[in-house]
Design a protein around this motif. Structure first.
Motif, PDB file in Angstrom:
ATOM      1  N   ARG A 149      37.575 -67.842 -18.039  1.00  0.00           N
ATOM      2  CA  ARG A 149      37.163 -67.583 -16.663  1.00  0.00           C
ATOM      3  C   ARG A 149      38.109 -66.510 -16.104  1.00  0.00           C
ATOM      4  O   ARG A 149      39.206 -66.323 -16.623  1.00  0.00           O
ATOM      5  CB  ARG A 149      37.292 -68.883 -15.845  1.00  0.00           C
ATOM      6  CG  ARG A 149      36.412 -70.015 -16.358  1.00  0.00           C
ATOM      7  CD  ARG A 149      35.002 -69.968 -15.812  1.00  0.00           C
ATOM      8  NE  ARG A 149      35.014 -70.141 -14.374  1.00  0.00           N
ATOM      9  CZ  ARG A 149      34.310 -69.378 -13.528  1.00  0.00           C
ATOM     10  NH1 ARG A 149      33.540 -68.401 -13.976  1.00  0.00           N
ATOM     11  NH2 ARG A 149      34.349 -69.591 -12.243  1.00  0.00           N
ATOM     12  N   PRO A 150      37.708 -65.794 -15.023  1.00  0.00           N
ATOM     13  CA  PRO A 150      38.510 -64.636 -14.603  1.00  0.00           C
ATOM     14  C   PRO A 150      39.987 -64.926 -14.327  1.00  0.00           C
ATOM     15  O   PRO A 150      40.831 -64.051 -14.533  1.00  0.00           O
ATOM     16  CB  PRO A 150      37.800 -64.178 -13.319  1.00  0.00           C
ATOM     17  CG  PRO A 150      36.391 -64.634 -13.458  1.00  0.00           C
ATOM     18  CD  PRO A 150      36.461 -65.921 -14.242  1.00  0.00           C
ATOM     19  N   TYR A 151      40.303 -66.104 -13.863  1.00  0.00           N
ATOM     20  CA  TYR A 151      41.687 -66.429 -13.480  1.00  0.00           C
ATOM     21  C   TYR A 151      42.453 -67.114 -14.595  1.00  0.00           C
ATOM     22  O   TYR A 151      43.549 -67.628 -14.365  1.00  0.00           O
ATOM     23  CB  TYR A 151      41.665 -67.321 -12.230  1.00  0.00           C
ATOM     24  CG  TYR A 151      40.703 -68.463 -12.414  1.00  0.00           C
ATOM     25  CD1 TYR A 151      39.380 -68.345 -11.978  1.00  0.00           C
ATOM     26  CD2 TYR A 151      41.082 -69.620 -13.060  1.00  0.00           C
ATOM     27  CE1 TYR A 151      38.468 -69.359 -12.191  1.00  0.00           C
ATOM     28  CE2 TYR A 151      40.169 -70.639 -13.277  1.00  0.00           C
ATOM     29  CZ  TYR A 151      38.872 -70.500 -12.841  1.00  0.00           C
ATOM     30  OH  TYR A 151      37.962 -71.505 -13.064  1.00  0.00           O
ATOM     31  N   THR A 163      48.258 -65.157  -9.572  1.00  0.00           N
ATOM     32  CA  THR A 163      47.081 -65.580 -10.347  1.00  0.00           C
ATOM     33  C   THR A 163      46.515 -64.448 -11.205  1.00  0.00           C
ATOM     34  O   THR A 163      45.307 -64.316 -11.379  1.00  0.00           O
ATOM     35  CB  THR A 163      45.966 -66.107  -9.403  1.00  0.00           C
ATOM     36  OG1 THR A 163      46.568 -66.833  -8.313  1.00  0.00           O
ATOM     37  CG2 THR A 163      45.034 -67.070 -10.125  1.00  0.00           C
ATOM     38  N   MET A 204      32.845 -59.753  -3.600  1.00  0.00           N
ATOM     39  CA  MET A 204      33.381 -59.558  -4.949  1.00  0.00           C
ATOM     40  C   MET A 204      33.975 -60.855  -5.496  1.00  0.00           C
ATOM     41  O   MET A 204      33.866 -61.139  -6.691  1.00  0.00           O
ATOM     42  CB  MET A 204      34.398 -58.407  -4.982  1.00  0.00           C
ATOM     43  CG  MET A 204      35.759 -58.715  -4.439  1.00  0.00           C
ATOM     44  SD  MET A 204      36.771 -57.194  -4.394  1.00  0.00           S
ATOM     45  CE  MET A 204      38.381 -57.907  -3.984  1.00  0.00           C
ATOM     46  N   ALA A 219      32.218 -62.414  -8.757  1.00  0.00           N
ATOM     47  CA  ALA A 219      33.050 -62.482  -9.963  1.00  0.00           C
ATOM     48  C   ALA A 219      33.270 -63.918 -10.417  1.00  0.00           C
ATOM     49  O   ALA A 219      33.508 -64.175 -11.596  1.00  0.00           O
ATOM     50  CB  ALA A 219      34.390 -61.794  -9.716  1.00  0.00           C
ATOM     51  N   SER A 220      33.179 -64.847  -9.488  1.00  0.00           N
ATOM     52  CA  SER A 220      33.401 -66.254  -9.874  1.00  0.00           C
ATOM     53  C   SER A 220      32.192 -66.849 -10.582  1.00  0.00           C
ATOM     54  O   SER A 220      32.305 -67.846 -11.271  1.00  0.00           O
ATOM     55  CB  SER A 220      33.748 -67.093  -8.642  1.00  0.00           C
ATOM     56  OG  SER A 220      32.576 -67.457  -7.929  1.00  0.00           O
ATOM     57  N   MET A 277      40.184 -67.986  -7.693  1.00  0.00           N
ATOM     58  CA  MET A 277      39.477 -66.709  -7.525  1.00  0.00           C
ATOM     59  C   MET A 277      39.907 -66.007  -6.238  1.00  0.00           C
ATOM     60  O   MET A 277      40.150 -64.801  -6.216  1.00  0.00           O
ATOM     61  CB  MET A 277      37.963 -66.942  -7.471  1.00  0.00           C
ATOM     62  CG  MET A 277      37.321 -67.359  -8.755  1.00  0.00           C
ATOM     63  SD  MET A 277      37.430 -66.161 -10.130  1.00  0.00           S
ATOM     64  CE  MET A 277      36.786 -64.677  -9.376  1.00  0.00           C
TER      65      MET A 277
END
Lengths: 344, 344, 344, 344
Positions: free
Chosen positions: A74-76, C92, D66, D70-71, D229
């Motif tokens: 996931r992005p984080y 993060t 965003m 993005a999430s 996020m």
């Protein structure tokens, strides 16, 4: 100059070249949907003793690492790796370029231990402000490691267990996997690796192929839409059959294992020669990379005939260097090297 | 089934395979620093009639497009492209994955015109809130286009002029460049392209090689650190010599031109056959892709023996389809196809 | 409960709230183009004793760090930072999410030294395979650091010199800059910082404002198109005047310095009390954050009345904790705390 | 100059400023964990008639778009939007900067229809090479749209139904949501929106607050780790209470609805005046933005006293322009404008 500087100095095993000739005028659909890829997949499933795995073919290691990792996180989230892991140090930030941090764990031998993963995981979730910190999202290991060391079955089982407890997919970079499977004392089979890892790859580039890495996804949750990821990251080879043909050749009659064993045998002869001469080793490598610690005058002397890689300075007069063998290493060259070591 | 569905259905020209055999046991350094790459670079410089250009070898088209584009743009800039451009439609968002928008210009034939670029540029900078809008940062064209059409020298000069006035590097995707150079009526030389573009590539994958694209950077400002970009995006092939060997073979004795001319000749025969039979063409392609508009019953009939690609529905009973030739297309197959067209 | 846990527990200085009232019905253009922003810029230029600097207003620290860093680096470059740097540990992965690695240098006190930067730089460029490694692209420092320590003028000059020699822009995170300028023994002025850094910011969030960070770009090469970057990263506040009004208030009559000095004075009183009582300090902080090492029973005792942050375990019975003052800290609360420390 | 150029020209409603005063010296924990945020969340849950929703507060619209997008998306997925959608045209590529393409659907009025989404979805999955194309991953709509138009309940239900059939989360950008809820003829309640969308936000910046957007996540699958996020994208405000206080004020006694109705009423008066004078409207807007098509001489005349935004050229002598009202628009100014329109 006789080259021991890495394991990708030659082309490919002749059977692969021959197969490229033989199939050259076949007309096949592109992008890995041809029959050679299908056959190679079948051979690899058999070698892993698992029918329920997905097999994809990519061109190179960095490409494979970034594609697999970006498909999972996931992005984080970040990828947990040894400080020495290839993704942490030698891929020009390819992982970061996909948006993810590499979370490093200290390691002297290139391996990480189950307890380290558990500690990192607990530390993250016990931190009251954990959303300010990159969340661990998967664990990356290389096997053999960049230092030639390997995981035992017990170690890999412990890692796998912790990873599953923590919900962290375990990803094995097997750029040199063949040399690990052929290592002296190895007790891990491909089937074990398929059972214990969520995704791993079988390196072709360094083990007899012109190029190519076979990604094996064992975890159902990670299978979906992986071909989109390959395409997006530039890894979907138009003439995908080239990858299929190579892995078909490597896996239909045990060639992959054969080539790997040869390289390890050559490496062990070199190791033995250095040890007998009284030199110590930087890492206890049982695979195709050997890291003797040598005094400067020996480096100079051997450097006249052989190429090898500088690894690190040990003290004012000594450095660790790397001698690499491969599927293509000629026994006569190794014997000449051993003779020269003895003569030092 | 005789395949005309694309231009990457076979392996490579035999001289390339032979060269791979001949060089197989050479020990070379990795990552494109070997002598074959150097020779290939020298041949390409000669073909471009320019010594001051940088030449890099990558594996495939999407990889090349994303690497070049990401190396040029600032984070808030986008790549201007025809709506039909490969980067806009067929690369799974590879450009967006590097953080950049593709700014599309309408096009029916796959080409964009100098005036369109100027208008877009002016519209951006005349907008009072332009910092809320993606800034145009480079112009991407494909030559030949995805529709088989090509730029004339006058058109490319006009585009180049506008790009330079606007400070927009001009990037030519030459995945099928050979077929453009060999096109009927083509008045552009490689030297012209090198003069008019800031960066372009010479496609190997579709023109006789197993794989490989040769990136030529002519603009000094774009040369710096490009190898970092290749590595980061997964395109730095360990056995880089494989790329060098292929382009060396293609360019040392004019093989690249020879193969390209063959493919175009075959395509023109097919085109002629369709036209003589009274069918119209979706695009006026002078290269290796032909797009006849055919009634359903003809599609069914030809589909029994030949594979070709669906392109788009024209009306209830007609579709445009694509017939593709390549360096590997056999004249006998083309003749059989022509006979079958005549017999319709 | 009296809170010393951080420096953003209250709202804003009353003069700022008053100014928001007074200007509430003014109709201004958006996005930082209003007159309050212009005035605030003028005040900041004056405070920096430089007319040729660009000043932009963003909302928060992480946003500012990622926007500035992403605007400077080429895709394959990383930001050099202390291991303890905010971008390395508490955002993060915001920097990685823009595609860039944070290259960490070891630090015990939060500062990095000129020699460390030089060594990293040399190590990179001396590595034969440097294009496989993330290239250092800028140097990030925080001042005061996350540990309350500050750079001396000599230290900052040395860093700046090395950075310029290496072509690495120097970026100072000044989220608590006021407290650094007000630190006991500080010999750095805003003008010095503007002279020695290529870009830095003056933190408002923690120094009297509701929110807001004023980015100062002194290096001409970094000024171009920065507003695009702010917009793209979500930092271009619609009612940009809110930022202008706050910095106008903080800088027109020296309020920023006044508030900063108050906080540091309060912190020094707390420090003194701990030291006199015989406790040691984890860092030699001269700013608004103090890090006494306290035995568990003291933590329990003080924890009944005061909130403060756990920092790190020192041994089985001791931990370092953080006491934070701010522009809003009431002297009476500090005096009560001191009394309670003395009474321990 | 009387400004009708946008809906963020003033500060905030006085009750908000008063509340900031009243709470200024409260000491609260940071990052949205304070009691004001909790209260605001409770009010919003009540307004949505749903207890099982997550509510987060961000600062601005681009940041929110965003972060939400993005999430949700996998790396190879894109956000479906009208060509006129804010994310497609006015956010400097913020979505692309997170790695995702915006997949645009043609729209004249700013709305997209259920059938368009279904067609795009089917076209993607029916394409034999769909992994070469960005996969639709969510649907983004703005309500009211950038053109002042709104979705009816039937339209939103149809969209929601298709989205759920296709597995595409539906995301509503509600930067001006209040004005949509207050629109003449509106039949959508907040509860409907919460039921039909997977995530949406309630805009504060343009509806009475200094700044702030309240994100409501109704789909359980999208709730996990959203705070990571926000932090990563720079949206986690240190003094998060500022957002809580504002939304608390807007939602505790119906202020949000009250302010919205005022703005719409003012807009309708302006609309009526233009229509009665015989001017046509570019869009049939029932909300706070009105788009009359006016001849050049009228633009010149009105431009002497009023500021408004140029929208688009209609023909040689006519342009569409935008008049915007807001919570802060003074009735006397509207009356003066109407008088001047009548007097034309």
């Amino acid at each position: 100059m006789i080259r021991f500087e890495n394991d990708y100095t030659e082309g490919a095993h002749e059977r692969i070249l021959q197969r490229l000739w033989d199939t050259n005028y076949e007309q096949t659909p592109g992008y890995g949907t041809d029959e050679h890829c299908e056959k190679a997949r079948a051979y690899i499933r058999k070698a892993c003793d698992r029918e329920d795995i997905d097999v994809h073919f990519l061109v190179g290691g960095t490409q494979t690492n970034m594609t697999v990792i970006a498909s999972i996180l996931r992005p984080y989230q970040g990828a947990v790796s040894a400080t020495t892991g290839h993704i942490a140090v030698h891929e020009t930030g390819a992982i970061e370029a996909t948006g993810h941090k590499v979370l490093t764990l200290p390691s002297d031998d290139g391996k990480i231990r189950a307890e380290q993963v558990r500690e990192l995981y607990d530390a993250h979730w016990n931190d009251a402000t954990h959303e300010h910190i990159v969340q661990p999202g998967l664990v990356y290991i290389s096997h053999p490691t960049e230092n030639g060391t390997t995981y035992t079955k017990a170690e890999l089982e412990a890692l796998s267990k912790v990873c599953r407890e923590c919900g962290l997919p375990l990803f094995m970079d097997g750029a040199r996997l063949g040399y690990g499977l052929a290592a002296k004392g190895n007790d891990l089979s491909l089937a074990d690796i398929a059972r214990l890892c969520d995704v791993f790859y079988i390196g072709g580039t360094k083990v007899g192929a012109l190029f190519g890495e076979a990604v094996v996804i064992t975890n159902d949750a990670l299978k979906k839409d992986f071909r989109y990821m390959i395409k997006q990251r530039g890894g979907l080879l138009a003439k995908g059959r080239l990858l299929g043909i190579q892995f078909e050749t490597l896996f239909e009659n045990g060639l992959y294992g054969e080539l790997s064993r040869h390289a390890v045998e050559m490496a062990m002869m070199i190791r033995e020669a250095f040890v007998q001469k009284g030199f110590s080793l930087r890492y206890d490598s049982t695979t195709n990379q050997q890291f003797p610690i040598l005094p400067d005058e020996v480096l100079t002397e051997l450097g006249k005939t052989y190429s090898f890689s500088f690894w690190e300075k040990i003290d004012d007069n000594h450095s660790a260097v790397r001698f690499c063998t491969s599927w293509a290493t000629k026994k006569e060259n190794v014997e000449k090297l051993i003779e020269d070591i003895r003569a030092l």
